[in-house]
Design an enzyme around this catalytic site. Structure first.
Site, mmCIF file in Angstrom:
data_model
loop_
_atom_site.group_PDB
_atom_site.id
_atom_site.type_symbol
_atom_site.label_atom_id
_atom_site.label_comp_id
_atom_site.label_asym_id
_atom_site.label_seq_id
_atom_site.Cartn_x
_atom_site.Cartn_y
_atom_site.Cartn_z
ATOM 1 N N HIS A 226 -29.681 48.931 8.095
ATOM 2 C CA HIS A 226 -28.765 49.086 6.955
ATOM 3 C C HIS A 226 -29.005 50.385 6.189
ATOM 4 C CE1 HIS A 226 -32.042 47.148 4.451
ATOM 5 N NE2 HIS A 226 -31.603 48.050 3.584
ATOM 6 N N ASP B 256 -31.783 43.975 11.857
ATOM 7 C CA ASP B 256 -31.865 45.043 10.850
ATOM 8 C C ASP B 256 -32.971 46.058 11.153
ATOM 9 O OD1 ASP B 256 -31.055 46.502 8.712
ATOM 10 O OD2 ASP B 256 -31.920 45.200 7.173
ATOM 11 N N SER C 209 -36.552 49.975 1.455
ATOM 12 C CA SER C 209 -36.044 49.485 2.729
ATOM 13 C C SER C 209 -36.391 50.453 3.851
ATOM 14 C CB SER C 209 -34.524 49.311 2.666
ATOM 15 O OG SER C 209 -34.176 48.240 1.842
#
Length: 369
Positions: free
Chosen positions: A109, A139, A213
């Site tokens: 992402h 992911d 992230s």
């Protein structure tokens, strides 16, 4: 952390507290005391040496030209307590895992929909990156930069992790730049959160925030144990001590497939499964509720060929203990096509073992694993 280190840390902490208390009680307003550099001849515990080795392998990632349609606003709001930003720029983190070829792992992402990806190293150098592959179901993404004087991070075996192990999160929170925070592993095998299709998260209380992230969760040896992926946060979008990371073993398998073919092809057994209830323990003569109950077997599937039947309870797959149906899905889904996996199951109170050859998921059957 070894027993010696743990005992020493505990004794040092107690001694330090005693010294600080003595300084506080004897303070006269005339003489001030500095924090001692050592206790009982031993230096104070510090993560500095480990971080000096690990941080050069963690990079900042900035993207431009993102397609806002690729962002799941409902999921983002559920995780961070606010809607996803609508601008065309984004920030995240990544980890260099191959210094010779310039491969970097991150979250899918972070790079999804990006027209331009810029990687900034710990020493300030900047590179444009090329997307090698993305696995949106777990992911995980792989990008590549020019391999100029890079430092890679070693991947640890995430199967050896235990709740209570100390960990450090390294990343780029809120675009501030490289930052390290510490905590412990709070839980293992978190699934059913609805964040990804394949979930087997490490839960940690090491502060993780938007921008972390794709960053590293490392052990005290500076080895990668997971990729920081999501948090459960309040309205501010900040950490409340519940963060999730993708285990390094899962990352390693996905990374290899993405580098090899640019995609991840997942396998199947060809069964419909469900979790066990307390009522099923007596019915199927089980010791506890761990395992996955087969409610249906697809004719001609690997499970059928291996002799599995409806009513069998799978308790181990490819050497991994099966906790529930989601756990079995993750185990099978991360095996390469053609893998001959041992399956341990219980049938009418008897423990049996068979071998199934994992096949490609048939989208028409709808069965996973």
């Amino acid at each position: 952390m070894t027993k010696w280190t743990t005992d020493w840390f505990s004794k040092s902490t107690q001694s330090l507290c005693g010294l600080l208390l003595a300084v506080t009680l004897s303070y006269s307003g005339v003489v001030s005391a500095a924090l001692p550099s050592s206790v009982n001849g031993q230096p104070l515990p510090s993560l500095a040496d480990m971080l000096e080795r690990a941080m050069p392998a963690v990079v900042d990632i900035s993207t431009e030209g993102r397609n806002s349609n690729t962002v799941d606003n409902n999921a983002y709001q559920r995780l961070f307590g606010r809607v996803a930003p609508k601008d065309s720029k984004g920030t995240g983190s990544g980890i260099i895992v191959d210094a010779k070829l310039g491969y970097i792992v991150t979250n899918a992402h972070v790079i999804q929909g990006a027209a331009k990806i810029k990687v900034t190293l710990n020493d300030g150098r900047e590179f444009l990156a090329e997307v090698i592959g993305q696995d949106t179901e777990a992911d995980v993404g792989v990008i590549q930069i020019q391999p100029e004087r890079l430092i890679a991070m070693k991947l640890a075996n995430s199967n050896t992790l235990r709740v209570g192990d100390f960990v450090v999160a390294i990343g780029n929170p809120f675009g501030l730049g490289q930052t390290a925070t510490s905590g412990i592993i709070s839980a293992l095998g978190r699934s059913g959160l609805g964040i990804e299709s394949y979930e087997d998260f490490i839960q940690t209380d090491a502060p993780i925030n938007p921008g972390n992230s794709g960053g590293a969760l490392v052990n005290l040896r500076g080895e990668l144990v997971g990729i920081n992926t999501a948090i459960l946060g309040g309205r501010s979008g900040g950490s409340v001590g519940i963060g999730f990371a993708i285990p390094s073993n899962m990352v390693s398998n996905i990374k290899s497939q993405l580098i090899q073919s640019g995609e991840v092809v997942r396998g199947q057994l060809g069964v419909e499964i469900q979790n066990l209830s307390s009522d099923m323990i007596a019915k199927y003569k089980l010791k506890d509720t761990e395992g996955a109950l087969i409610s249906r077997v697809v004719i001609g599937s690997p499970a059928d060929d291996a002799g599995l039947k409806s009513g069998d309870v799978i308790i181990q797959a490819n050497g991994n203990r099966v906790k529930n149906s989601v756990n079995l899905k993750n185990i099978i889904g991360n095996l390469r096509i053609g893998t001959r996996a041992s399956i341990e199951f219980v049938r009418e109170g008897r423990a049996l073992i068979t071998v199934a050859e994992i096949e490609k998921v048939d989208s028409r059957s709808g069965f996973r694993p």
